[in-house]
Design an enzyme around this catalytic site. Sequence first.
Site, short mmCIF file in Angstrom:
data_model
loop_
_atom_site.label_atom_id
_atom_site.label_comp_id
_atom_site.label_asym_id
_atom_site.label_seq_id
_atom_site.Cartn_x
_atom_site.Cartn_y
_atom_site.Cartn_z
N ASN A 66 -5.34 -1.59 2.83
CA ASN A 66 -6.33 -2.90 2.57
C ASN A 66 -6.19 -3.78 4.11
O ASN A 66 -6.92 -3.88 4.82
CB ASN A 66 -5.98 -3.44 1.53
CG ASN A 66 -7.37 -4.81 1.28
OD1 ASN A 66 -7.53 -5.08 0.15
ND2 ASN A 66 -7.89 -5.19 2.33
N LYS A 123 -5.49 1.79 -11.01
CA LYS A 123 -4.49 1.78 -10.28
C LYS A 123 -3.49 0.72 -10.88
O LYS A 123 -3.81 -0.58 -10.98
CB LYS A 123 -4.55 1.15 -8.82
CG LYS A 123 -3.42 0.89 -7.95
CD LYS A 123 -3.40 0.57 -6.56
CE LYS A 123 -2.25 -0.39 -6.23
NZ LYS A 123 -2.40 -0.96 -4.80
N ALA A 158 0.58 0.90 0.66
CA ALA A 158 1.16 -0.52 1.14
C ALA A 158 2.20 0.06 2.38
O ALA A 158 2.84 0.73 2.28
CB ALA A 158 2.12 -1.11 -0.04
N GLY A 159 2.06 -1.04 3.26
CA GLY A 159 2.97 -0.88 4.29
C GLY A 159 2.24 -0.69 5.61
O GLY A 159 2.58 -0.97 6.87
N GLY A 195 1.00 -5.72 2.41
CA GLY A 195 0.31 -6.68 3.34
C GLY A 195 1.18 -6.91 4.34
O GLY A 195 1.09 -7.78 5.33
#
Lengths: 263, 100
Positions: A214, A105, A192-193, A166
Amino acid sequence: MDGSLPVEDTWTVAGRRFRSRLIVGTGKYKDLEETAAAIEASGAEIVTVAVRRVNLSDPKAPMLQDFVDPKKITYLPNTAGCHTANEAVRTLRLAREAGGWNLVKLEVLGPPPLLYPDMRGTFEAAEALIKDGFEVMVYCADDPLAAKRLEEMGCVAIMPLGAPIGSGLGVQNPAMLTMMMEHVSVPFLVDAGVGTASDAAIAMELGCDAVLLNSAIALAKDPIRMARAMKLAVEAGRLAHLAGRMPRRMGADPSSPLTGLIR
Amino acid sequence: MSLRPTAKMRNAGRGAACLPDPPRKSIIRGMQTVLTVTVNGESRALDGPVSVSGLLVSLGLDTRKVAVERNEEIVPRSRYAETWLATGDALEIVHFIGGG
């Protein structure tokens, strides 16, 4: 037909086939035990991992591999924290040497507080990595032209943000993601988000191939339970996408018959 | 003027059939060679001659779980034993950790 996901509902990236459409990060957990338990509960078959200097003062400290077996779970090394193409390329070359795999990634980030994808650096790194034999899943802006160009360069997955890394703000750009998706033929992921289960479901309902997250799990009060929620949300969103949602209408349309009413 | 190759010359031969050069000395104190290298950003004095393998063993690291970069070039695991360190080398030793 019971409406469950068809057994053959898999997705393929760089020739590797996966059933789970949830990729989870391994950062921000309390400890490695919790990391392993959350991955288990999420059902993820791919996890992102970071590459960092070994702590030379504590060489026998437990390592991620001792808790999450790379033979069972596909490690997807990332370039988190890299702000230049050179740092990203060096990091992934080290990752390839440490792990022996080419699927990575790529993320080249701009400065805090947004850590927004730096697309100039991303293009530069993607080009070098692809030339060097890597299979690059790329974190990018929600920019349809950039996505197309990255695909043409040979990236194996396009992964725009739904909101800053995050932030937990959810999918802020559903219309733009939908428009991007139409022009991309390699796997398309929201990366993300995502902040909670409904965000992951929304991403899947839009038609994404998978979701990468995550913090939404790791920073939940009960990460293991949230991991399970994400697994179900991704499955629900996928099912809803396959089922095809009803059309939106501006106004009511009663669900009960209008005939036979008592007077 | 010594005929011994410099670190740069040895690096230039890497990738070709470069010989596992016997280690070269930087500073000689009595019979002992002392190398000064940077490992993960910290300067370290090592008793030489020392290879990447030797360094990893002395640091107590499991070679199967780390990767090594020397002067911004990957050192393949298969060449740890034959890659001799020279004064001024900058080494990065990394592993996988949790990350998103």
